[in-house]
Scaffold this motif. Sequence first.
Motif, PDB file in Angstrom:
ATOM      1  N   GLU A 109      25.451 -12.051 -10.773  1.00 34.76           N
ATOM      2  CA  GLU A 109      25.727 -10.613 -10.736  1.00 34.76           C
ATOM      3  C   GLU A 109      27.159 -10.277 -11.137  1.00 34.76           C
ATOM      4  O   GLU A 109      27.435  -9.160 -11.576  1.00 34.76           O
ATOM      5  N   SER A 110      28.080 -11.229 -10.954  1.00 35.19           N
ATOM      6  CA  SER A 110      29.464 -10.919 -11.315  1.00 35.19           C
ATOM      7  C   SER A 110      29.603 -10.780 -12.832  1.00 35.19           C
ATOM      8  O   SER A 110      30.628 -10.345 -13.330  1.00 35.19           O
ATOM      9  N   ARG A 111      28.569 -11.177 -13.543  1.00 31.29           N
ATOM     10  CA  ARG A 111      28.587 -11.011 -15.000  1.00 31.29           C
ATOM     11  C   ARG A 111      27.509 -10.032 -15.458  1.00 31.29           C
ATOM     12  O   ARG A 111      26.934 -10.164 -16.532  1.00 31.29           O
ATOM     13  N   GLN A 112      27.227  -9.070 -14.623  1.00 33.86           N
ATOM     14  CA  GLN A 112      26.197  -8.095 -14.952  1.00 33.86           C
ATOM     15  C   GLN A 112      26.743  -6.683 -14.763  1.00 33.86           C
ATOM     16  O   GLN A 112      27.686  -6.466 -14.009  1.00 33.86           O
ATOM     17  N   VAL A 113      26.069  -5.766 -15.446  1.00 35.53           N
ATOM     18  CA  VAL A 113      26.388  -4.348 -15.282  1.00 35.53           C
ATOM     19  C   VAL A 113      25.460  -3.785 -14.212  1.00 35.53           C
ATOM     20  O   VAL A 113      24.264  -4.060 -14.225  1.00 35.53           O
ATOM     21  N   LEU A 114      26.006  -3.012 -13.303  1.00 40.27           N
ATOM     22  CA  LEU A 114      25.161  -2.332 -12.327  1.00 40.27           C
ATOM     23  C   LEU A 114      24.745  -0.991 -12.913  1.00 40.27           C
ATOM     24  O   LEU A 114      25.595  -0.160 -13.224  1.00 40.27           O
ATOM     25  N   LEU A 115      23.444  -0.817 -13.095  1.00 37.45           N
ATOM     26  CA  LEU A 115      22.959   0.439 -13.674  1.00 37.45           C
ATOM     27  C   LEU A 115      22.239   1.273 -12.621  1.00 37.45           C
ATOM     28  O   LEU A 115      21.260   0.828 -12.034  1.00 37.45           O
ATOM     29  N   LEU A 116      22.750   2.468 -12.381  1.00 41.81           N
ATOM     30  CA  LEU A 116      22.066   3.378 -11.468  1.00 41.81           C
ATOM     31  C   LEU A 116      21.174   4.281 -12.304  1.00 41.81           C
ATOM     32  O   LEU A 116      21.647   4.975 -13.200  1.00 41.81           O
ATOM     33  N   LEU A 117      19.891   4.235 -12.006  1.00 37.43           N
ATOM     34  CA  LEU A 117      18.929   4.977 -12.814  1.00 37.43           C
ATOM     35  C   LEU A 117      18.236   6.006 -11.942  1.00 37.43           C
ATOM     36  O   LEU A 117      17.655   5.658 -10.924  1.00 37.43           O
ATOM     37  N   GLY A 118      18.307   7.248 -12.352  1.00 40.77           N
ATOM     38  CA  GLY A 118      17.629   8.252 -11.539  1.00 40.77           C
ATOM     39  C   GLY A 118      17.652   9.613 -12.201  1.00 40.77           C
ATOM     40  O   GLY A 118      18.379   9.831 -13.169  1.00 40.77           O
ATOM     41  N   PRO A 119      16.859  10.518 -11.669  1.00 43.68           N
ATOM     42  CA  PRO A 119      16.777  11.868 -12.253  1.00 43.68           C
ATOM     43  C   PRO A 119      18.065  12.654 -12.016  1.00 43.68           C
ATOM     44  O   PRO A 119      18.885  12.261 -11.184  1.00 43.68           O
ATOM     45  N   VAL A 120      18.218  13.761 -12.714  1.00 50.48           N
ATOM     46  CA  VAL A 120      19.445  14.564 -12.561  1.00 50.48           C
ATOM     47  C   VAL A 120      19.577  15.086 -11.138  1.00 50.48           C
ATOM     48  O   VAL A 120      18.604  15.495 -10.526  1.00 50.48           O
ATOM     49  N   GLY A 121      20.794  15.032 -10.648  1.00 51.33           N
ATOM     50  CA  GLY A 121      21.051  15.582  -9.320  1.00 51.33           C
ATOM     51  C   GLY A 121      20.620  14.677  -8.182  1.00 51.33           C
ATOM     52  O   GLY A 121      20.579  15.101  -7.030  1.00 51.33           O
ATOM     53  N   ALA A 122      20.306  13.417  -8.495  1.00 51.54           N
ATOM     54  CA  ALA A 122      19.904  12.505  -7.414  1.00 51.54           C
ATOM     55  C   ALA A 122      21.124  11.903  -6.732  1.00 51.54           C
ATOM     56  O   ALA A 122      20.995  11.131  -5.784  1.00 51.54           O
ATOM     57  N   GLY A 123      22.302  12.229  -7.224  1.00 52.23           N
ATOM     58  CA  GLY A 123      23.513  11.750  -6.551  1.00 52.23           C
ATOM     59  C   GLY A 123      24.164  10.541  -7.194  1.00 52.23           C
ATOM     60  O   GLY A 123      25.031   9.912  -6.591  1.00 52.23           O
ATOM     61  N   LYS A 124      23.809  10.230  -8.441  1.00 48.35           N
ATOM     62  CA  LYS A 124      24.396   9.052  -9.085  1.00 48.35           C
ATOM     63  C   LYS A 124      25.901   9.212  -9.286  1.00 48.35           C
ATOM     64  O   LYS A 124      26.683   8.351  -8.893  1.00 48.35           O
ATOM     65  N   SER A 125      26.283  10.328  -9.903  1.00 40.91           N
ATOM     66  CA  SER A 125      27.717  10.535 -10.147  1.00 40.91           C
ATOM     67  C   SER A 125      28.489  10.587  -8.835  1.00 40.91           C
ATOM     68  O   SER A 125      29.557   9.984  -8.711  1.00 40.91           O
ATOM     69  N   ALA A 126      27.934  11.293  -7.862  1.00 40.55           N
ATOM     70  CA  ALA A 126      28.617  11.401  -6.573  1.00 40.55           C
ATOM     71  C   ALA A 126      28.779  10.025  -5.940  1.00 40.55           C
ATOM     72  O   ALA A 126      29.816   9.710  -5.360  1.00 40.55           O
ATOM     73  N   LEU A 127      27.764   9.195  -6.114  1.00 39.44           N
ATOM     74  CA  LEU A 127      27.823   7.853  -5.529  1.00 39.44           C
ATOM     75  C   LEU A 127      28.901   7.006  -6.202  1.00 39.44           C
ATOM     76  O   LEU A 127      29.708   6.352  -5.529  1.00 39.44           O
ATOM     77  N   VAL A 128      28.941   7.047  -7.528  1.00 43.15           N
ATOM     78  CA  VAL A 128      29.954   6.265  -8.239  1.00 43.15           C
ATOM     79  C   VAL A 128      31.353   6.770  -7.865  1.00 43.15           C
ATOM     80  O   VAL A 128      32.277   5.989  -7.644  1.00 43.15           O
TER      81      VAL A 128
END
Length: 644
Positions: A109-128
């Motif tokens: 995992e230290s050599r992987q990208v973490l991808l948050l996938l979800g619909p708009v407004g599910a809180g992805k940006s807020a979480l990051v």
Amino acid sequence: MTTTNKFLERIKIHRDSKKEEKFSGTLEHYLRLVEKNSHIVSLAHKRLYDQILSHGVIALDDSDHRCNKIFDGEEVKIFDYFSSQFFGMEKPLEKVMRFLRSAAMKGEESRQVLLLLGPVGAGKSALVEHIKGALESCSPIYVLEGCPIREEPLHLIPRSLREEFSETYGIAIEGDLCPVCRHRLINEYQGDYTQFPITQASFSVRGRKGVGVVPPMDPNTQDTSLLIGSEDISKLDLYPEDDPRVLSLNGAFNVGNRGIVEFVEVFKNEIEFLHTMITATQEKNVPSPGKQAMIYFDGVIIAHCNEAEWNKFKSEHTNEAILDRIVRVNVPYSLEFAQEVKIYKKLIGRSDFDCHIAPHTLEVAAMFAVLSRLKPSNKVDPLTKMKIYNGAEIVEKGTIKKVDIKDLREEVEDEGMTGISTRFVMKAIDAALADSTKNIITPISIRDALIKQVKEQIVKAEDRKVCLQFLQKTLHEEYLSILEKEITKAFVTAYEEQAESLFNNYLDHAEAYVNSTKLKDRVTNEEMEPDERFLQTIEEQIGIKGSAKNNFRADITSYMFAKLRRKETIDWRSYGPLREAIENKLVTSVKDISRIVTKSKSRDVKQQKKFNSMVQTLIDNYGYNEDSAEEVIKFASNNLWRDS
Ligand SMILES: Nc1ncnc2c1ncn2[C@@H]1O[C@H](COP(=O)(O)OP(=O)(O)O)[C@@H](O)[C@H]1O
Ligand SMILES: [Mg+2]
């Protein structure tokens, strides 16, 4: 003291607290620090993981209501760093933390990208955003002074000494000096790495210190300098072409070194643009903008996007190399309306709203949002499913079989990735408020606002129809039933006591019935047969008829006695279906009086008194104000107790 003097005082204290001594030394001093505390050389994933974890974590076990009912008894970890701001997101957060934990231990995992996938407004940006915020409270890191990428001082140690270093300190050194520091080492310190100054630096999201952000780019203006920096043209005249002094290492991977690089809506970018991301994960190196060697990179890469972009990206097989480097975590919308309500409260709390929000207003809005997100079930209707997902115990109509949340979950895949977004609801709340002349929002006005918004904004006819059905029928009825119960409670003096007494009686009689025994009258001590008529008046409230009654009574009796054996307290709310039956029974008992009394025309003096007292109870005990109480009572009398 004047206000300004007071504030100036605060400024002074604040500034003094920032003046704390920064470390300043050379390799010798640094090594002594490392000897004492090896944590100071942690790599980025570990630093971030430790920092988030340091706020605390608890495991929800089966003594918790939500764990039992919602997570189906699975143990769920709750991370304190997130729990006051993110709601109903426990599962995705657990996955994010699992990713960081493996990466911290230098797993794949230290050599992987973490991808948050979800619909708009599910809180992805807020979480990051919140994750990036964690860095700001990390202790300052040690860096080579003047290094544009704030690199780890241990990079000074030459390759030939590293094995010995690792044996001595138990620490493996990763990475080599960046071209700028290498140039300085040779030219300013004549290669004597023991003389290179070392200092400390902290993280800052706004200051781009340890945090790099890559916004989605228009393909025509995509320029890798955004990622890896550039050559400063004004300096090209001063220095030879391959001189690192011409470099401006200010790309996202440069400033995000040792911290986080975030890719916003990542797949809006062209693939070519993403190759740097892949190199950074695979090799922990990024290209240098000039002709110099690659530059070591140590950071957490977090990307986010929505499902449509992801599906498009995934379907192109030329993207396989990138797909292989991605750990995907789905961030769906909340499917528990009680958690959804908490989101609205959080957002409202951050705004300048100061209106009165009537009871159940946000709940009705949240129910609508959740209904729109659920996939249909073959076992239950949408409203029932919504309640079960919120932790309610629901018995299949006319039977005693409880619907199992797990069965409902297994029917469908990827639930919560579509439907009404948090923002859609927040906009409706704004609109309802703007339309209010009394500065209040009620379940009635929020529903109207949602209906209007659905008609205006949902373009797909099929979706629009389903949403309107939920609002105009399902939730209309559901709210009326909630309201009817509430008004009943306000009417019935000593509602709780009455409910409790019905419950005790029911349990006594049901137990006697199940065991074929007699029971003692609580007052007269006389022995008597279980009262079949009484038992049925309760059961018929939830449609239990015929032979189903036997199982229902047996079920309740064993459920309650099992609870008592575990020394848990029981009351009339303990068993969902019985609770509902008791509530309905009480509602029925005051139906007639409710009807008469809430009609203003027909009230006599006594009824007027009873009415006033009911309104007062709504205000004093249930959170209404005069205007909202008036509005909901009017709604009830128009819809619930229409004279037929
Ligand atoms: N589960 C949740 N818990 C708390 N807040 C949430 C949740 N989901 C969404 N929000 C809030 O809703 C707003 C919109 O979310 P945002 O992060 O912009 O979504 P996205 O980036 O997924 O489109 C933010 O203010 C966020 O805080
Ligand atoms: Mg976003």
